[in-house]
Design an enzyme around this catalytic site. Structure first.
Site, PDB file in Angstrom:
ATOM      1  N   ARG A 293       0.829  -1.208   0.000  1.00 56.36           N
ATOM      2  CA  ARG A 293       0.000   0.000   0.000  1.00 56.36           C
ATOM      3  C   ARG A 293       0.863   1.257   0.000  1.00 56.36           C
ATOM      4  O   ARG A 293       0.517   2.252  -0.647  1.00 56.36           O
ATOM      5  CB  ARG A 293      -0.952  -0.035   1.192  1.00 56.36           C
ATOM      6  CG  ARG A 293      -2.069  -1.029   0.992  1.00 56.36           C
ATOM      7  CD  ARG A 293      -2.911  -1.279   2.227  1.00 56.36           C
ATOM      8  NE  ARG A 293      -4.022  -2.168   1.889  1.00 56.36           N
ATOM      9  CZ  ARG A 293      -4.868  -2.682   2.763  1.00 56.36           C
ATOM     10  NH1 ARG A 293      -4.727  -2.404   4.055  1.00 56.36           N
ATOM     11  NH2 ARG A 293      -5.848  -3.470   2.374  1.00 56.36           N
ATOM     12  N   TYR A 437      -6.415  -1.028  -6.711  1.00 60.44           N
ATOM     13  CA  TYR A 437      -5.789  -2.230  -6.158  1.00 60.44           C
ATOM     14  C   TYR A 437      -5.079  -1.991  -4.827  1.00 60.44           C
ATOM     15  O   TYR A 437      -4.880  -0.882  -4.400  1.00 60.44           O
ATOM     16  CB  TYR A 437      -4.907  -2.957  -7.162  1.00 60.44           C
ATOM     17  CG  TYR A 437      -3.726  -2.291  -7.814  1.00 60.44           C
ATOM     18  CD1 TYR A 437      -3.105  -2.946  -8.887  1.00 60.44           C
ATOM     19  CD2 TYR A 437      -3.169  -1.077  -7.398  1.00 60.44           C
ATOM     20  CE1 TYR A 437      -1.995  -2.410  -9.525  1.00 60.44           C
ATOM     21  CE2 TYR A 437      -2.067  -0.548  -8.023  1.00 60.44           C
ATOM     22  CZ  TYR A 437      -1.481  -1.209  -9.080  1.00 60.44           C
ATOM     23  OH  TYR A 437      -0.374  -0.665  -9.695  1.00 60.44           O
ATOM     24  N   GLU A 438      -4.747  -3.121  -4.172  1.00 61.85           N
ATOM     25  CA  GLU A 438      -4.246  -3.138  -2.789  1.00 61.85           C
ATOM     26  C   GLU A 438      -5.258  -2.507  -1.817  1.00 61.85           C
ATOM     27  O   GLU A 438      -4.884  -1.888  -0.823  1.00 61.85           O
ATOM     28  CB  GLU A 438      -2.884  -2.443  -2.678  1.00 61.85           C
ATOM     29  CG  GLU A 438      -1.797  -3.032  -3.541  1.00 61.85           C
ATOM     30  CD  GLU A 438      -1.620  -4.537  -3.340  1.00 61.85           C
ATOM     31  OE1 GLU A 438      -1.979  -5.045  -2.268  1.00 61.85           O
ATOM     32  OE2 GLU A 438      -1.139  -5.197  -4.273  1.00 61.85           O
ATOM     33  N   GLY A 439      -6.514  -2.687  -2.105  1.00 60.42           N
ATOM     34  CA  GLY A 439      -7.577  -2.125  -1.277  1.00 60.42           C
ATOM     35  C   GLY A 439      -8.025  -0.799  -1.840  1.00 60.42           C
ATOM     36  O   GLY A 439      -7.254   0.163  -1.885  1.00 60.42           O
TER      37      GLY A 439
END
Length: 596
Positions: A293, A437-439
């Site tokens: 992140r 992406y990555e949350g």
């Protein structure tokens, strides 16, 4: 479109704001200013001369999948060999496995350069570093001895296999299974989607970190395990051995980062080994996810920097109309568009957001370094708490900023910005995935409220607000920069009041958590960046008072700080109003009223 690393600003942040040499000394690293600058110089050359020229063609060419084998765009394999051979892959890896163990504060500058040069190219190496962290922290000695050295060197790469068609953010829904075998390994079966670098032709092996369930696992996220599942199983000599029972079933055809292979990965009884303990996979994966992140935040920053550079070049060259006050370049048919106030507005918005985020990035990297390397346990704990608070801001705000800045770049170019050959629209398309992406950024905002604010009742955020208040007090006592200090003090008081409001509202009504989360994160980010612009302005003023021979650079810092305070920080007011409006208007309308 060419790229030149913003070395002067990077050095300003590292040396003049944060004294990175002293930071390295505290951590026990033998890196002085001269060595750090030499590394950044060589990093800039590699990014500009080797990687950046690949960006346009990688978007046009994309990747291909034939008989389960992915071919990356022309030039990627050669550039990746240089990346490995010149030691860039091992830059941040642990020393006991052949890494150089550079502090994050230093390596992040290089990674930002790579993001700017070619986001698609950086995707392949970025997740390897996170996989190394997870394996190094949670893996047993046998796994580490078999796989870590090659991964640190970059000759083997890593992936993160979480998402399934029915399980994105909600990992409790994942179905991939892992069955224990007599030899202590596991047979892993299932399909994963959106796997960055799941198959490629750059490295001799790919080590997948896969989330799966054991047959007797408890339901939900408490029943998830993390397994290491290599493409080729390492033999006794640490070389790629037999091919595992896994493969790439398809590649996604995407809006952006077309030079990065985004794969559907199928595991058909593939051999894997547990990392950490059974049913503790999510905790292990979070080691990797936090790094990922932060790196995605750097992606937003890097793409924004490249867009800004293209915007400035074009604005200086493009002739359109005369300046409002009269001809600035009377010898030419028209004036360059950089003289027009609206173009200045866009350029300064780009510049101040980028440079503000770069300061926050370095500060976050500092905390990540201290979390792992400070000699005092209490200091490590404080740094861990601060880094945890900042990660959702970095991931969410930086990537929103990257999309805004790249959109402004298209606008500055006008019609040419909409045309592929100029390169600006590619940056806008490439940056869009970083918000997902990555949350997703909405998930980051929920994490900011639920885990970081409600988790400790606002204690850590209050400590950060106190530090910013102390910065204001210091400048007020010295009688300087009041035009920056006073607006920041007003926002800090608002921020404290909003923090109390969010805590109370969220405890009264759980819907308030989701209703205010994005606005509260955005408000927090704008005020945090204002605090760093105050620090930058104070350093610039001190340099000018000392008679520097770089007066233009430091004067630009003062101008930028003033613009940010006058024209960007007021955005916080809109977020404040939305927070105070509450959840009612969001949730009152019944679902059946969403008609078309």
């Amino acid at each position: 479109m060419s790229f030149q690393a913003p070395l002067r600003d990077m050095r300003f942040v590292l040396h003049e704001l944060f004294d990175v040499s002293a930071h390295c000394e505290l951590l026990g690293h033998g890196l002085d200013r001269s060595l750090i600058d030499g590394v950044l110089d060589e990093a800039a050359r590699y990014a500009a001369e080797v990687v950046a020229p690949l960006n346009r063609n990688s978007d046009e060419e994309g990747v291909t999948l034939v008989n389960g084998q992915v071919t990356t765009p022309k030039g990627f394999a050669q550039a990746y060999r240089q990346y490995v051979d010149n030691g860039w892959a091992s830059m941040s890896g642990p020393a006991e496995y052949g890494g150089q163990a550079f502090p994050q504060m230093v390596s992040a500058s290089f990674h930002e350069m790579l993001m700017a040069a070619s986001l698609s190219f950086r995707v392949y190496s970025g997740l390897t570093e996170g996989a190394v962290l997870a394996l190094y922290k949670h893996g047993d000695e046998a796994l580490k001895n078999s796989y870590l050295e090659k991964m640190v060197q970059g000759t083997w790469t890593g992936t993160m296999c979480l998402t399934e068609p029915q399980a994105g953010t909600d990992l409790s829904l994942l179905r991939t299974r892992a069955i224990a075998q007599a030899d202590g390994s596991y047979a892993v079966t299932g399909s994963k989607i959106f796997i960055s670098g799941g198959e490629q032709d750059l490295s001799e092996n790919i080590v997948h970190l896969v989330l799966a369930r054991l047959p007797d696992a408890p339901p939900g996220v408490k029943g998830i395990s993390l397994l290491l599942v290599p493409k080729f199983i390492a033999d006794a000599d640490g070389r790629p051995g037999r091919k595992n029972s896994l493969g790439c079933g398809a590649i996604e055809h995407k809006m952006g980062i077309k030079g990065a292979s985004t794969c559907v990965m199928n595991f058909d009884g593939a051999t894997g080994w547990i990392i950490g303990s059974a049913n503790q996979g999510l905790a292990c994966m979070f080691t990797m996810m936090n790094d990922a992140r932060y790196q995605v935040g750097l992606q937003g920053l890097g793409v924004a920097e490249r867009s800004f550079q293209g915007s400035v070049r074009y604005a200086r060259e493009r002739l359109q109309s005369r300046a409002l006050q009269g001809a600035v370049a009377p010898e030419k048919a028209a004036d360059p568009i950089i003289v027009h106030p609206d173009v200045r507005r866009m350029l300064l918005t780009q510049k101040t957001l980028i440079e503000g985020c770069r300061m926050v990035s370095a500060y976050t990297a500092q905390q990540l370094d201290l979390e792992h390397g400070h000699p005092d346990q209490e200091a490590r704990t404080r740094a861990r708490q601060r880094a945890a608070l900042l990660i959702p801001i970095v991931k969410s705000f930086f990537t929103d900023m990257g999309q805004e800045v790249s959109s402004l770049g298209v606008q500055i170019y006008g019609g040419h910005g909409f045309i592929r050959e100029w390169g600006m629209e590619q940056l806008m398309r490439d940056s869009r995935i970083t918000q997902i992406y990555e949350g997703t950024n909405g998930i980051q905002a929920l994490d900011f409220i639920r885990r970081k604010l409600l988790g400790d009742g606002g204690k850590e955020l209050g400590l950060l607000q106190d530090e910013l208040s102390q910065w204001c007090t210091r400048q007020s006592r010295e009688g300087r920069l009041s035009q920056l200090v006073i607006p920041l003090q007003v926002r800090l008081q608002e921020w404290r009041e909003l923090t109390t409001h969010v805590l109370e509202a969220s405890n009264r009504n759980v819907q308030e958590i989701g209703a205010c989360s994005v606005d509260f994160l955005q408000y927090s980010a704008y005020v945090l960046i204002a605090g760093f612009w105050l620090q930058a302005a104070a350093r610039a003023e001190a340099a000018l008072a000392s008679g520097t021979d770089e007066a233009g650079f430091y004067q630009a810092k003062l101008h930028s700080a003033a613009f940010y305070t006058d024209r960007v920080l007021p955005r916080a007011s809109a977020h404040r109003e939305a927070i105070l409006a509450g959840a009612d208007s969001l949730m009152a309308m019944p679902e059946t009223s969403f008609v078309f």
